[in-house]
Design a protein around this motif. Structure first.
Motif, PDB file in Angstrom:
ATOM      1  N   GLN A 274       0.852  -1.202   0.128  1.00  0.00           N
ATOM      2  CA  GLN A 274       0.136   0.173  -0.093  1.00  0.00           C
ATOM      3  C   GLN A 274       0.908   1.286   0.192  1.00  0.00           C
ATOM      4  N   GLN A 275       1.870   1.209   0.783  1.00  0.00           N
ATOM      5  CA  GLN A 275       2.904   2.214   0.889  1.00  0.00           C
ATOM      6  C   GLN A 275       3.458   2.486  -0.696  1.00  0.00           C
ATOM      7  N   TRP A 276       3.585   1.430  -1.608  1.00  0.00           N
ATOM      8  CA  TRP A 276       4.391   1.794  -2.648  1.00  0.00           C
ATOM      9  C   TRP A 276       3.311   2.234  -3.660  1.00  0.00           C
ATOM     10  N   ALA A 277       2.008   1.593  -3.693  1.00  0.00           N
ATOM     11  CA  ALA A 277       1.073   2.065  -4.292  1.00  0.00           C
ATOM     12  C   ALA A 277       0.744   3.552  -4.216  1.00  0.00           C
ATOM     13  N   ASN A 278       0.765   4.013  -2.947  1.00  0.00           N
ATOM     14  CA  ASN A 278       0.560   5.400  -2.774  1.00  0.00           C
ATOM     15  C   ASN A 278       1.418   6.300  -3.421  1.00  0.00           C
ATOM     16  N   GLN A 279       2.793   5.886  -3.587  1.00  0.00           N
ATOM     17  CA  GLN A 279       3.627   6.448  -4.229  1.00  0.00           C
ATOM     18  C   GLN A 279       3.828   6.378  -5.845  1.00  0.00           C
ATOM     19  N   HIS A 280       2.962   5.452  -6.164  1.00  0.00           N
ATOM     20  CA  HIS A 280       3.016   5.038  -7.879  1.00  0.00           C
ATOM     21  C   HIS A 280       1.888   4.932  -7.948  1.00  0.00           C
ATOM     22  N   PRO A 281       0.772   5.996  -8.084  1.00  0.00           N
ATOM     23  CA  PRO A 281      -0.832   5.737  -8.438  1.00  0.00           C
ATOM     24  C   PRO A 281      -0.947   5.308  -9.932  1.00  0.00           C
ATOM     25  N   ASP A 282      -0.114   5.658 -10.760  1.00  0.00           N
ATOM     26  CA  ASP A 282      -0.382   5.183 -12.220  1.00  0.00           C
ATOM     27  C   ASP A 282      -0.043   3.717 -12.531  1.00  0.00           C
ATOM     28  N   SER A 283       1.117   3.367 -11.989  1.00  0.00           N
ATOM     29  CA  SER A 283       1.453   1.921 -12.165  1.00  0.00           C
ATOM     30  C   SER A 283       0.497   1.119 -11.559  1.00  0.00           C
ATOM     31  N   TYR A 284       0.019   1.308 -10.162  1.00  0.00           N
ATOM     32  CA  TYR A 284      -0.944   0.579  -9.563  1.00  0.00           C
ATOM     33  C   TYR A 284      -2.224   0.490 -10.215  1.00  0.00           C
ATOM     34  N   SER A 285      -2.704   2.018 -10.412  1.00  0.00           N
ATOM     35  CA  SER A 285      -4.023   1.805 -11.300  1.00  0.00           C
ATOM     36  C   SER A 285      -4.130   0.906 -12.346  1.00  0.00           C
ATOM     37  N   GLN A 286      -2.995   0.989 -13.336  1.00  0.00           N
ATOM     38  CA  GLN A 286      -2.933   0.123 -14.308  1.00  0.00           C
ATOM     39  C   GLN A 286      -3.126  -1.473 -14.252  1.00  0.00           C
ATOM     40  N   THR A 287      -2.422  -1.731 -12.922  1.00  0.00           N
ATOM     41  CA  THR A 287      -2.622  -3.260 -12.679  1.00  0.00           C
ATOM     42  C   THR A 287      -3.965  -3.454 -12.072  1.00  0.00           C
ATOM     43  N   LEU A 288      -4.527  -2.580 -11.091  1.00  0.00           N
ATOM     44  CA  LEU A 288      -5.922  -2.830 -10.675  1.00  0.00           C
ATOM     45  C   LEU A 288      -6.930  -2.645 -11.700  1.00  0.00           C
ATOM     46  N   SER A 289      -6.806  -1.899 -12.869  1.00  0.00           N
ATOM     47  CA  SER A 289      -7.782  -1.882 -13.765  1.00  0.00           C
ATOM     48  C   SER A 289      -8.035  -3.329 -14.515  1.00  0.00           C
ATOM     49  N   LYS A 290      -6.701  -4.015 -14.614  1.00  0.00           N
ATOM     50  CA  LYS A 290      -6.638  -5.043 -15.586  1.00  0.00           C
ATOM     51  C   LYS A 290      -7.240  -6.206 -14.716  1.00  0.00           C
ATOM     52  N   ILE A 291      -7.065  -6.311 -13.408  1.00  0.00           N
ATOM     53  CA  ILE A 291      -7.473  -7.299 -12.345  1.00  0.00           C
ATOM     54  C   ILE A 291      -9.072  -7.186 -11.962  1.00  0.00           C
ATOM     55  N   ILE A 292      -9.661  -5.807 -12.064  1.00  0.00           N
ATOM     56  CA  ILE A 292     -11.036  -5.830 -11.602  1.00  0.00           C
ATOM     57  C   ILE A 292     -12.070  -5.487 -12.920  1.00  0.00           C
ATOM     58  N   GLY A 293     -11.224  -5.110 -14.051  1.00  0.00           N
ATOM     59  CA  GLY A 293     -11.977  -4.970 -15.051  1.00  0.00           C
ATOM     60  C   GLY A 293     -12.680  -3.725 -15.177  1.00  0.00           C
ATOM     61  N   PHE A 294     -12.081  -2.656 -14.557  1.00  0.00           N
ATOM     62  CA  PHE A 294     -12.784  -1.271 -14.368  1.00  0.00           C
ATOM     63  C   PHE A 294     -11.850  -0.484 -15.249  1.00  0.00           C
ATOM     64  N   PRO A 295     -12.322   0.796 -15.937  1.00  0.00           N
ATOM     65  CA  PRO A 295     -11.546   1.588 -16.683  1.00  0.00           C
ATOM     66  C   PRO A 295     -10.461   2.191 -15.774  1.00  0.00           C
ATOM     67  N   GLN A 296      -9.101   2.615 -16.228  1.00  0.00           N
ATOM     68  CA  GLN A 296      -8.238   2.988 -15.388  1.00  0.00           C
ATOM     69  C   GLN A 296      -8.466   4.299 -14.837  1.00  0.00           C
ATOM     70  N   GLU A 297      -9.526   5.048 -15.741  1.00  0.00           N
ATOM     71  CA  GLU A 297      -9.714   6.527 -15.183  1.00  0.00           C
ATOM     72  C   GLU A 297     -10.759   6.442 -13.746  1.00  0.00           C
ATOM     73  N   ALA A 298     -11.540   5.536 -13.876  1.00  0.00           N
ATOM     74  CA  ALA A 298     -12.230   5.105 -12.600  1.00  0.00           C
ATOM     75  C   ALA A 298     -11.348   4.639 -11.366  1.00  0.00           C
ATOM     76  N   VAL A 299     -10.572   3.735 -11.796  1.00  0.00           N
ATOM     77  CA  VAL A 299      -9.614   3.025 -10.885  1.00  0.00           C
ATOM     78  C   VAL A 299      -8.730   4.239  -9.928  1.00  0.00           C
ATOM     79  N   LYS A 300      -8.177   5.095 -11.147  1.00  0.00           N
ATOM     80  CA  LYS A 300      -7.188   6.048 -10.582  1.00  0.00           C
ATOM     81  C   LYS A 300      -8.059   6.987  -9.605  1.00  0.00           C
TER      82      LYS A 300
END
Length: 321
Positions: A232-258
């Motif tokens: 979580q600490q890493w994700a808070n520092q890298h929102p773009d990279s994390y949002s890309q991964t989360l978008s793929k996993i849950i099938g939500f658009p990256q805009e919404a995820v970010k």
């Protein structure tokens, strides 16, 4: 029995068969929960145990899985955890995520004439019974001097609730992230009342008493929580990279995820006295609202043995801190 059977079937379909040998942690997740952040931060490598993941659309079926002993631990909001415990689930909260409560909100369609909590009188609200969305809806009513009987609740899954709102079958949808951000960015729905000042923002990892009584599983859960805090600490520092991964996993658009992720500012930490106090206040509110038949003393529903320090993050290959 039919509901428990369906939960077990879902676990089998979503996670496959566990390995015949070695320790396996059965972890229940929700959209935008734990798996994505651990994966994005590279914290799912070099494990001394296996994780068998099961994803649920909301807390109610996840709580059923915990209650049935079909999973060892899972991520769950404060209000659903109370309902599970009041229903006899033998589980304890072992870690808490503190986050901004904005995205746990009451949503309306863009053209809705509703503009404040006071406008809710006589309206129909869709939400999951016992969810954090349900809790915030009740708190919103109370903030405007209204009672639960002043509205009509329809208890629906997130997908059914969103459909009901978009079709005009209900006036309001009470939900949480990332559904809120998805509705805002993709369906142009509007936040009528946000959760700030209404909800604590607490989300828990809860584990079954059976898993906690097993020394090997307890040790694995400790390692899991340390990885989760670092991730979580890493994700808070890298929102773009994390949002890309989360978008793929849950099938939500990256805009919404970010959007969902960036405004939550989530941090995992050990259970402390303030968290226990906040959970007691939530339990008391539900009791006063008539949803918990008896007053629940929450102190015994926490396990304080787990440590969640977050040292240097485990950065995925090809990425820089």
């Amino acid at each position: 029995m039919k509901r428990i059977t369906s939960v077990l079937l879902l676990l089998s379909l979503s996670s496959g068969l566990a390995q015949a040998s070695g320790l396996t942690l059965q972890i229940a997740d929700q959209k935008g929960g734990m798996r994505a952040v651990l994966d994005a931060a590279g914290e799912l490598t070099h494990l001394s145990y296996r994780i068998q993941w099961s994803e649920f659309p909301a807390a109610a079926p996840l709580a059923e899985a915990l209650n049935a002993g079909a999973v060892d631990a899972g991520i769950i909001g404060d209000a659903p955890l109370l309902f599970a415990e009041a229903g006899g689930a033998r589980v304890k909260a072992i870690a808490v995520a503190k986050s901004d409560a904005y995205g746990t909100a009451l949503l309306v369609n863009a053209g809705s004439p509703l503009h404040s909590a006071a406008d809710l009188k006589g309206k129909t609200i869709a939400t999951n019974r016992g969810s954090i969305g349900h809790f915030v809806a009740l708190k919103a009513l109370a903030s405007a001097g209204l009672k639960p009987s002043d509205v009509t609740f329809r208890f629906l899954t997130p997908s059914d609730a969103k459909l009901a709102l978009s079709q005009g079958d209900v006036d309001v949808w009470a939900t949480w992230e990332p559904y809120t951000a998805f509705a805002e960015t993709q369906d142009h729905m509007r936040v009528l009342v946000n959760g700030r000042g209404l909800w604590s923002g607490n989300t828990f990892v809860a584990a079954t008493d059976t898993a906690l009584a097993d020394p090997k599983k307890r040790q694995a859960l400790q390692d899991f929580l340390l990885r989760l805090a670092r991730a979580q600490q890493w994700a808070n520092q890298h929102p773009d990279s994390y949002s890309q991964t989360l978008s793929k996993i849950i099938g939500f658009p990256q805009e919404a995820v970010k959007l969902s992720f960036s405004r939550r500012h989530m941090v995992w930490q050990p259970i402390d006295a303030k968290t226990v106090q906040q959970q007691q206040q939530t339990a008391d509110f539900y009791h006063q609202s008539g949803l918990l038949p008896q007053r629940l003393q929450v102190a015994s529903t926490f396990d304080h043995r787990f440590i969640l320090t977050a040292p240097a993050t485990n950065v995925p290959a090809g990425q820089t801190p």
